[in-house]
Design a protein around this motif. Structure first.
Motif, short mmCIF file in Angstrom:
data_model
loop_
_atom_site.label_atom_id
_atom_site.label_comp_id
_atom_site.label_asym_id
_atom_site.label_seq_id
_atom_site.Cartn_x
_atom_site.Cartn_y
_atom_site.Cartn_z
N LEU A 272 0.83 -1.20 0.00
CA LEU A 272 0.00 0.00 0.00
C LEU A 272 0.87 1.25 0.00
O LEU A 272 2.04 1.22 0.37
CB LEU A 272 -0.88 0.04 1.25
CG LEU A 272 -1.77 -1.17 1.54
CD1 LEU A 272 -2.45 -1.00 2.90
CD2 LEU A 272 -2.80 -1.38 0.44
N GLY A 273 0.27 2.36 -0.41
CA GLY A 273 0.90 3.65 -0.22
C GLY A 273 1.44 4.28 -1.48
O GLY A 273 1.45 3.67 -2.55
N PRO A 274 1.94 5.51 -1.36
CA PRO A 274 2.45 6.25 -2.52
C PRO A 274 3.82 5.72 -2.95
O PRO A 274 4.37 4.79 -2.36
CB PRO A 274 2.55 7.68 -1.99
CG PRO A 274 2.78 7.51 -0.53
CD PRO A 274 1.98 6.30 -0.14
N GLU A 275 4.36 6.33 -3.96
CA GLU A 275 5.67 5.95 -4.48
C GLU A 275 6.72 5.94 -3.38
O GLU A 275 6.85 6.89 -2.61
CB GLU A 275 6.08 6.95 -5.58
CG GLU A 275 7.27 6.55 -6.41
CD GLU A 275 6.98 5.39 -7.36
OE1 GLU A 275 7.94 4.82 -7.90
OE2 GLU A 275 5.79 5.07 -7.58
N LEU A 276 7.43 4.81 -3.26
CA LEU A 276 8.49 4.63 -2.27
C LEU A 276 8.00 4.72 -0.83
O LEU A 276 8.78 4.84 0.11
CB LEU A 276 9.65 5.60 -2.51
CG LEU A 276 10.50 5.29 -3.76
CD1 LEU A 276 11.27 6.52 -4.20
CD2 LEU A 276 11.46 4.15 -3.48
N GLY A 277 6.68 4.66 -0.65
CA GLY A 277 6.12 4.50 0.68
C GLY A 277 5.66 5.74 1.40
O GLY A 277 4.86 5.67 2.32
N GLY A 278 6.21 6.89 1.05
CA GLY A 278 5.84 8.10 1.76
C GLY A 278 6.61 8.25 3.07
O GLY A 278 7.47 7.44 3.40
N PRO A 279 6.31 9.30 3.84
CA PRO A 279 6.99 9.51 5.13
C PRO A 279 6.68 8.39 6.11
O PRO A 279 5.60 7.79 6.07
CB PRO A 279 6.43 10.86 5.60
CG PRO A 279 5.14 11.04 4.86
CD PRO A 279 5.31 10.35 3.55
N LEU A 280 7.59 8.14 7.03
CA LEU A 280 7.46 6.96 7.89
C LEU A 280 6.36 7.09 8.94
O LEU A 280 5.97 6.09 9.53
CB LEU A 280 8.79 6.66 8.58
CG LEU A 280 9.77 5.79 7.78
CD1 LEU A 280 11.03 5.51 8.60
CD2 LEU A 280 9.13 4.48 7.35
N PHE A 281 5.83 8.29 9.17
CA PHE A 281 4.77 8.37 10.17
C PHE A 281 3.53 7.57 9.76
O PHE A 281 2.70 7.23 10.60
CB PHE A 281 4.42 9.82 10.53
CG PHE A 281 3.76 10.63 9.45
CD1 PHE A 281 2.41 10.51 9.19
CD2 PHE A 281 4.49 11.56 8.73
CE1 PHE A 281 1.80 11.29 8.22
CE2 PHE A 281 3.88 12.35 7.75
CZ PHE A 281 2.53 12.21 7.50
N GLY A 333 16.12 7.69 8.08
CA GLY A 333 14.80 7.97 8.63
C GLY A 333 14.23 9.28 8.13
O GLY A 333 14.62 10.36 8.58
N LEU A 334 13.31 9.18 7.17
CA LEU A 334 12.67 10.35 6.56
C LEU A 334 11.19 10.36 6.93
O LEU A 334 10.45 9.43 6.61
CB LEU A 334 12.83 10.31 5.04
CG LEU A 334 14.26 10.14 4.50
CD1 LEU A 334 14.25 10.12 2.98
CD2 LEU A 334 15.18 11.23 5.02
N THR A 335 10.77 11.42 7.60
CA THR A 335 9.37 11.58 7.96
C THR A 335 9.09 13.06 8.17
O THR A 335 10.00 13.88 8.15
CB THR A 335 9.02 10.76 9.22
OG1 THR A 335 7.60 10.63 9.34
CG2 THR A 335 9.58 11.40 10.49
N ALA A 336 7.84 13.41 8.36
CA ALA A 336 7.48 14.82 8.55
C ALA A 336 8.12 15.37 9.81
O ALA A 336 8.05 14.76 10.88
CB ALA A 336 5.96 14.96 8.61
N SER A 337 8.74 16.53 9.69
CA SER A 337 9.39 17.17 10.84
C SER A 337 9.81 18.58 10.44
O SER A 337 9.63 19.01 9.31
CB SER A 337 10.64 16.36 11.25
OG SER A 337 11.68 16.52 10.29
#
Length: 456
Positions: A272-281, A333-337
């Motif tokens: 599931l999810g967008p290209e390459l998974g999206g942010p880890l949150f 680790g890439l996520t919204a911040s």
């Protein structure tokens, strides 16, 4: 502070833009100045290091909680132009989980934990609500709504669901016959039963994220997957009085261009999810409470989904196609911040050279060896720059020689909760034991080893 944040930016670009990180409040600055570097002991075992990080991060919610409401402050520095009173609904839900962990591990007494949670529940009991739902932000002194964006000044059902993740865990945990624990159980139940989840469908088979008494449905944000809001649909389906039908999940959530994926990235096939998974949150917020072990429905195996999402995110950082300084097997680790140019939803498709410690640390259940490598690097090698009174700061970029001074509730909370789920499964056990969670998952067609047969 997530997907809807970027919708808000489209409506109000001046809210963030490329402003620098705001200055710390006097209170936060004093705490930072008083912080003793000796509180970062070295040569710790893995278990000692996990203890150290959880306990220090918990201090964000305990030492820095709002003095009137007990709620979690949105961030440790000024929330743009809103001042010092901004408290966050979803971040407080995650903070409630951190308080439970602290009580269970003996960092505070159970009575202290119950008193703080009771204070928060009493505040919510009197605070603004909209068809039973909470807003994104409150004024922590008055209980009145602080608008998140020009038209987002009412109900936010995703933030509401994150709050109830914490509140339902608290209700399941505080089972003793004391005034504070009884107050928590009773008021959580009464507020929970009053959330009109089905009203937020507008008689359609989809949930709408926002409603405002001043602006109605004008934000018009339908809640489609895949993102952080699976728990919103689960709780809406499990409501005792205002439940949604399964068709709302099937035709609302489980649809859209970013729902089904099926592609393979770095050797990992992502359901599931967008290209390459999206942010880890996406793999954190709903799963602070929902246990993904053995969780399946017609669309995905959610353990596989979250684990593969994590490993793709890490593999991207190791490959480092943009050649940023500081990326590697122990720095990922890439996520919204926060970032050096404002808040951003960092991901492999929006990579600004910024690592967010919460991303790898909150992924501890999914990739424990890889997460521990990152944790040791953050603590041992970068600690002089990114470790402080509330644990690791929100983000950093070696490429840009930028190290945040800020902490955000929505990022600190998952660190405590997900490390604990990795270690003991405590919050998974509490949340999954709630009858409304059992009812919601069953109604939506989920399978899980933790789902009890009907009538049991």
């Amino acid at each position: 502070m997530r997907l809807k944040f970027f919708v808000a930016l489209l409506l109000a670009p001046s809210l963030l833009g490329a402003q620098p990180t705001p200055k710390a409040t006097p209170k936060a600055a004093a705490k930072t100045a008083a912080f003793d570097a000796r509180q970062r002991p070295r040569n710790l075992t893995d278990e000692q290091l996990l203890d150290q990080v959880q306990r220090q991060t918990f201090r964000y919610f305990w030492d820095f909680g709002h003095p009137v409401s007990g709620m979690a402050r949105e961030r440790s520095n000024k929330s743009y132009d809103y001042g010092d009173e901004v408290v966050t609904t979803g971040g407080t839900g995650f903070g409630l989980m951190a308080i439970i962990v602290a009580a269970e591990r003996g960092w505070i007494t159970r009575a202290q934990a119950a008193a703080r949670v009771s204070k928060i529940v009493n505040f919510l009991w009197k605070a603004d609500q909209y068809h039973g739902a909470f807003p994104h932000w409150y004024d922590g002194a008055t209980g009145h709504t602080i608008r998140f964006s020009p038209k987002d000044d009412g109900a936010d059902i995703v933030e509401t669901s994150f709050m109830y993740e914490g509140l339902l865990c608290a209700r399941q945990y505080f089972t003793k016959d004391t005034p504070d624990e009884s107050n928590v159980r009773n008021k959580v139940l009464w507020m929970w039963e009053g959330v009109e989840w089905n009203w937020f469908t507008q008689n359609q088979n989809v949930l709408y994220w926002h409603w405002s008494p001043n602006n109605g449905w004008s934000m018009n944000h339908q809640l489609h997957g895949w993102n952080e809001a699976l728990v919103t649909y689960v709780l809406a389906a499990g409501s005792p009085r205002y439940a949604i039908d399964k068709a709302v999940y099937d035709q609302g959530w489980a649809t859209g261009p970013d729902y089904l994926n099926g592609k393979t990235y770095y050797g990992q096939t992502l359901p599931l999810g967008p290209e390459l998974g999206g942010p880890l949150f996406f793999s954190h917020y709903s799963f602070l409470g929902i246990n993904p072990h053995g969780l399946k429905d017609a669309h995905a195996d959610y353990w596989a989904q979250n684990q593969r999402h994590t490993l793709i995110n890490r593999a991207y950082c190791v490959a480092n196609p943009k050649h940023y300084k500081g990326y590697g097997p122990n720095a990922w680790g890439l996520t919204a911040s926060d970032s050096y140019q404002g808040y951003a939803a960092h991901s492999p498709t929006e990579d600004l050279g910024v690592i967010s410690p919460t991303a790898a640390l909150s992924a501890m259940p999914y990739a424990p060896a890889e997460s521990m490598l990152a944790l040791k690097h953050f603590y041992n090698d970068l600690g002089d720059k990114i470790w402080g009174p509330y644990g690791f700061v929100d983000a950093y970029s070696e490429e840009h020689n930028w190290y945040a001074k800020s902490y955000l509730a929505i990022d600190q909370g998952p660190i405590v909760a997900m490390i604990e789920n990795h270690r003991t499964g405590l919050l998974w056990k509490l949340f999954m034991s709630a009858p409304e969670v059992q009812r919601g998952l069953t109604k939506l067609g989920f399978e899980s080893p933790e789902l009890k047969p009907a009538g049991k």
